[in-house]
Design an enzyme around this catalytic site. Structure first.
Site, short mmCIF file in Angstrom:
data_model
loop_
_atom_site.label_atom_id
_atom_site.label_comp_id
_atom_site.label_asym_id
_atom_site.label_seq_id
_atom_site.Cartn_x
_atom_site.Cartn_y
_atom_site.Cartn_z
N HIS A 53 -37.53 48.40 26.08
CA HIS A 53 -36.58 47.67 26.93
C HIS A 53 -36.06 48.54 28.09
CE1 HIS A 53 -33.47 45.01 28.30
NE2 HIS A 53 -32.52 45.81 27.89
N HIS A 77 -28.43 52.27 29.63
CA HIS A 77 -27.51 51.13 29.76
C HIS A 77 -27.13 50.46 28.44
CE1 HIS A 77 -31.07 48.39 29.68
NE2 HIS A 77 -30.19 47.49 29.28
N GLU A 81 -23.28 50.58 23.84
CA GLU A 81 -23.10 49.38 23.04
C GLU A 81 -23.77 49.49 21.67
OE1 GLU A 81 -22.47 44.95 24.26
OE2 GLU A 81 -21.78 46.84 25.05
N ASP A 82 -24.99 49.98 21.66
CA ASP A 82 -25.84 49.84 20.46
C ASP A 82 -26.07 51.11 19.67
OD1 ASP A 82 -26.08 47.27 21.34
OD2 ASP A 82 -28.08 47.50 22.19
N ASP A 162 -32.39 44.13 33.79
CA ASP A 162 -32.14 43.94 32.35
C ASP A 162 -32.42 42.48 31.98
OD1 ASP A 162 -30.96 44.57 29.75
OD2 ASP A 162 -29.19 43.48 30.43
N ASP A 282 -47.59 25.79 52.01
CA ASP A 282 -47.44 27.20 51.66
C ASP A 282 -47.69 27.48 50.18
OD1 ASP A 282 -45.16 26.02 50.70
OD2 ASP A 282 -43.84 27.67 51.29
MN MN Z 1 -30.30 45.68 27.99
#
Ligand code: MN
Length: 509
Positions: A53, A77, A81-82, A162, A282
């Site tokens: 990721h 990033h 959090e994780d 993200d 187009d």
């Molecule tokens: Mn993420």
């Protein structure tokens, strides 16, 4: 598993060593290593190692040529959090700039998830007794809020990258969650990518959402165009060779390639063209990239001399850029076998900007992502005026002291903007003091050029009267009606003025 191949840090390195300094490569590598260790035993819902990721998020940003701080923050990033790592750890290891970006992304995620941001949006929007216009206005303020709550636009760029990877790896999530993410992506994030001028990400976000939200329509359209697109790519290839020879003869160095329209934007266009694919010139466009603006016009002349242009299809977005800064010349010509193809002509710089938007400005500035920098840049380069950026600076000042979402929702973000509506409930975003003339040109240049009269909330008004927020504006047009010199004083937007001036000029000739 998702459809994406597994990638390694090598892939990122190959991109960034083309434009970063050795010391900057070092910073990004260090961030990658920390992310790798932090996520080592984690998996994505797709079953892939979690590190895929941040790798993909960084790759997207590396392709946009963003700076080392942004790439390092992209790797980091999700770790606050994780994983057990704290923001203080990041600050100690990487300094305040990178920690600030990581903090920004984490906070945006927090608004998004913890407060049930998305549920709140739809709870608020879902009220079916509300007219469409008020929904649209809410969405607009949410987009702006999202931008304004991030102090640095690079935070938004990380968030967009993200979201792109999350949308590409939705497998493994419940259908409800997939739908919710797709809807939010289509209504909030894709328009932000568009407003920031990042064409590549906008198109991909829209197509991924479209596939989730309307799978049957998506698949049938995909099937329907695949044959036609191959057919037209063939024609464009023939045209490409002819144009290349003609330009080379004239001493113009050019890169020419075919670009196939994204499915969602095709879908929207087909709705406007009564589903008639043969009217969409187009679907496959021929894109010519040259060195200078002069060469753009020279190339246009050379092409028009060779092939008859389709009337009313020449659009000069170099003289009149789109509000998000997009510049190019578009024309449709009857080319090979007399079949119409759209040709887009631009310089390398314009091309970069169309693909990367605000990100194209980065590496040239010390202040980088700051709103002040962008604002100054926007005011210096009127032509590429990122008018949104000017507004952002104002909203940021207004809301930095507010934490509460509800408080944010109530703030008047619009200060010197007004929002007027078409009878169908479509919102037209205009500066304060705008008149029906601006409104007409904002809808379509031809409506402006043939504007006859205006009714506001059912009452006739004069074309020079100022519109107010919430007005429903109904225009009447006539074939014989045309812009008058006075309109130049009565219009407020430079966009309308440019089109009026252009019309008056062509009249004189
Ligand atoms: Mn993420």
């Amino acid at each position: 598993m998702s459809n994406l191949p597994l990638i390694s840090f090598e892939t990122i390195l190959n991109e960034i060593k083309q434009y970063l300094k050795p010391s900057e490569l070092e910073t990004v590598s260090k961030a990658y290593e920390l992310a790798y260790i932090a996520h080592v035993n984690q998996e994505r819902k797709t079953g892939e190692p979690y590190i895929q990721h941040p790798l993909y998020v960084s790759l997207t940003l590396a392709k946009m040529r963003l700076d080392a701080d942004t790439l390092a923050a992209a790797f980091l990033h999700d770790i606050v959090e994780d994983t057990p790592n704290t923001l203080a750890d990041i600050k100690a290891k990487f300094g305040g700039h990178i920690a600030g970006l990581v903090d920004g992304v984490t906070k945006l995620d927090a608004i998004d998830q913890k407060t049930g941001f998305i549920n709140q949006i739809y709870a608020r929007l879902g009220l079916t007794d509300k007219p469409l216009s008020s929904q649209e206005r809410r969405l607009e303020s949410l987009r702006k809020m999202l931008l304004a709550t991030s102090k640095d636009i690079r935070v938004v760029l990380i968030k967009l990258a993200d979201r792109l990877h999350n949308m590409e790896t939705l497998i493994g999530m419940s259908p409800e969650k997939q739908q919710a993410l797709a809807l939010e992506t289509l209504e909030i994030y894709a328009p932000i990518a568009y407003r920031l001028g990042i064409g590549t990400i906008k198109g991909r976000l829209e197509d991924l959402s479209f596939a989730i939200l309307e799978p049957a329509k998506y698949l049938s359209l995909k099937k329907r165009v695949s044959h036609e697109a191959a057919n037209r790519e063939h024609q464009v290839e023939k045209a490409r060779r002819v144009i290349l020879t003609a330009l080379t003869k004239a001493g113009i160095k050019a890169e020419i390639h075919a670009r196939v329209k994204h499915l969602y934007s095709l879908h929207r266009k087909l709705m406007r063209y009564k589903n008639d694919l043969s009217k969409v010139y187009d679907l496959v466009a021929c894109r010519i990239v040259v060195d200078t603006v002069e060469e753009c016009y020279q190339a246009l002349g050379i092409i028009h001399k060779r092939w008859k242009p389709v009337e009313g299809r020449v659009k000069d977005y170099i003289a009149s850029p789109k509000p998000n800064g997009y510049r190019s010349i578009h024309t449709t010509v009857k080319a090979v076998e007399n079949r119409p193809i759209e040709i887009q002509i631009r310089t390398k710089e314009m091309h970069e900007q169309a693909e990367r938007g605000v990100a194209a400005h980065w590496q040239y500035s010390e202040e980088k992502g700051t709103i002040n920098y962008l604002r100054r840049r926007a005011s210096r380069a009127r032509q590429q005026d990122l008018s949104w950026v000017n507004e952002l600076a104002k909203w940021q000042r207004q809301i930095t002291n507010h934490k509460d979402l509800d408080a944010l929702m109530k703030i008047d973000f619009f200060g010197d903007r007004i929002f007027a509506y078409t009878p169908k409930g479509e919102v037209i975003d205009l500066p304060l003091g705008a008149t029906p003339i601006d409104f007409a040109y904002a809808i379509h240049s031809e409506i402006g050029n043939h504007l006859l009269g205006a009714r506001v909330n059912g009452k006739m008004i004069r074309l020079q009267d100022q519109l107010r927020s919430g007005d429903v504006v109904e225009l009447s047009v006539s074939k014989r009606s045309e812009p008058k010199p006075d309109w130049l004083n009565e219009a407020k937007t430079s966009y309308a003025k440019a089109l009026i001036r252009r019309h008056l000029r062509t009249k004189k000739q």
